[in-house]
Design a protein around this motif. Sequence first.
Motif, PDB file in Angstrom:
ATOM      1  N   UNK A  25      57.337 -49.200  70.008  1.00 23.67           N
ATOM      2  CA  UNK A  25      58.548 -48.386  69.926  1.00 23.67           C
ATOM      3  C   UNK A  25      59.730 -49.339  69.888  1.00 23.67           C
ATOM      4  N   UNK A  26      60.544 -49.199  68.864  1.00 27.70           N
ATOM      5  CA  UNK A  26      61.680 -50.088  68.668  1.00 27.70           C
ATOM      6  C   UNK A  26      62.927 -49.548  69.369  1.00 27.70           C
ATOM      7  N   UNK A  27      63.859 -50.424  69.673  1.00 30.20           N
ATOM      8  CA  UNK A  27      65.162 -49.997  70.164  1.00 30.20           C
ATOM      9  C   UNK A  27      65.798 -49.071  69.140  1.00 30.20           C
ATOM     10  N   UNK A  28      66.421 -48.002  69.627  1.00 32.95           N
ATOM     11  CA  UNK A  28      67.048 -47.049  68.731  1.00 32.95           C
ATOM     12  C   UNK A  28      66.064 -46.083  68.104  1.00 32.95           C
ATOM     13  N   UNK A  29      64.914 -45.875  68.744  1.00 26.82           N
ATOM     14  CA  UNK A  29      63.887 -45.010  68.170  1.00 26.82           C
ATOM     15  C   UNK A  29      63.403 -43.987  69.196  1.00 26.82           C
ATOM     16  N   UNK A  30      63.146 -42.768  68.710  1.00 25.31           N
ATOM     17  CA  UNK A  30      62.501 -41.731  69.510  1.00 25.31           C
ATOM     18  C   UNK A  30      61.111 -41.484  68.949  1.00 25.31           C
ATOM     19  N   UNK A  31      60.152 -41.298  69.848  1.00 23.19           N
ATOM     20  CA  UNK A  31      58.769 -41.050  69.451  1.00 23.19           C
ATOM     21  C   UNK A  31      58.273 -39.805  70.164  1.00 23.19           C
ATOM     22  N   UNK A  32      57.741 -38.849  69.384  1.00 25.72           N
ATOM     23  CA  UNK A  32      57.104 -37.661  69.927  1.00 25.72           C
ATOM     24  C   UNK A  32      55.621 -37.957  70.132  1.00 25.72           C
ATOM     25  N   UNK A  33      55.165 -37.834  71.357  1.00 22.71           N
ATOM     26  CA  UNK A  33      53.754 -38.033  71.679  1.00 22.71           C
ATOM     27  C   UNK A  33      53.082 -36.665  71.608  1.00 22.71           C
ATOM     28  N   UNK A  34      52.209 -36.474  70.627  1.00 18.61           N
ATOM     29  CA  UNK A  34      51.645 -35.148  70.365  1.00 18.61           C
ATOM     30  C   UNK A  34      50.122 -35.185  70.431  1.00 18.61           C
ATOM     31  N   UNK A  35      49.528 -34.008  70.563  1.00 16.11           N
ATOM     32  CA  UNK A  35      48.087 -33.866  70.615  1.00 16.11           C
ATOM     33  C   UNK A  35      47.716 -32.696  71.493  1.00 16.11           C
ATOM     34  N   UNK A  36      46.478 -32.218  71.389  1.00 19.02           N
ATOM     35  CA  UNK A  36      46.048 -31.071  72.200  1.00 19.02           C
ATOM     36  C   UNK A  36      45.981 -31.418  73.682  1.00 19.02           C
ATOM     37  N   UNK A  37      45.876 -30.391  74.502  1.00 16.31           N
ATOM     38  CA  UNK A  37      45.754 -30.589  75.945  1.00 16.31           C
ATOM     39  C   UNK A  37      44.548 -31.464  76.270  1.00 16.31           C
ATOM     40  N   UNK A  38      44.725 -32.372  77.211  1.00 16.43           N
ATOM     41  CA  UNK A  38      43.617 -33.171  77.706  1.00 16.43           C
ATOM     42  C   UNK A  38      43.390 -34.485  76.997  1.00 16.43           C
TER      43      UNK A  38
END
Length: 200
Positions: A25-38
């Motif tokens: 993850x770079x400076x100035x970046x947003x990351x959505x961490x996605x995936x099903x439950x568990x």
Amino acid sequence: MRLVAEGLACLRGGRMVFEGLGFAIEAGEAVELVGPNGVGKSSLIRLIAGLVRIEAGLLRLEGGDDEATIAEQAHYCGHQDAFKPALTVAENIAFWSDFLGGGGIGREAALARLGLDHLADLPAGYLSAGQRRRLALSRLLTVRRPLWLLDEPMAALDQASQTVLGALMSDHIAAGGMVLAATHGPLGIPARRLALGRAS
């Protein structure tokens, strides 16, 4: 600044939640961490925050403070709002600001930005779920840290409050900060997606 993970593995309850995980993850970046439950979204957030042990692999914050841990350079906002119900809203934010070292905007300004200034003298135990979440998020503003680790940050927030949080994240990113957010819905800001695999 850059957060780098190489070959990360996490073991919870005798089960390998994930392994061989790598990302940056770079400076100035947003990351959505996605995936099903568990699949380990919350576990990964907690691992980076120093609350879960790294089973294998490496995690480093390039360009950060070499004298501080990654956890000491990050904000973690999880499912628990981490406030003291007997203390007022103002006393809670003062406690966290003092405990975590301050350096951000003033406490009153932070409460105003989150729409809580009119509740400053109310014991936090009387807040609604959405108000409690906004009080927890106020720590992001009173203490300056480059990495925001957010677990379902939009939970319990109404549309207006989601818009406010989106603006806070945008401002943080624009200032060179980083956001990693585990989420089942959109963050409301431009973000790269990091998908974890299916739970076994």
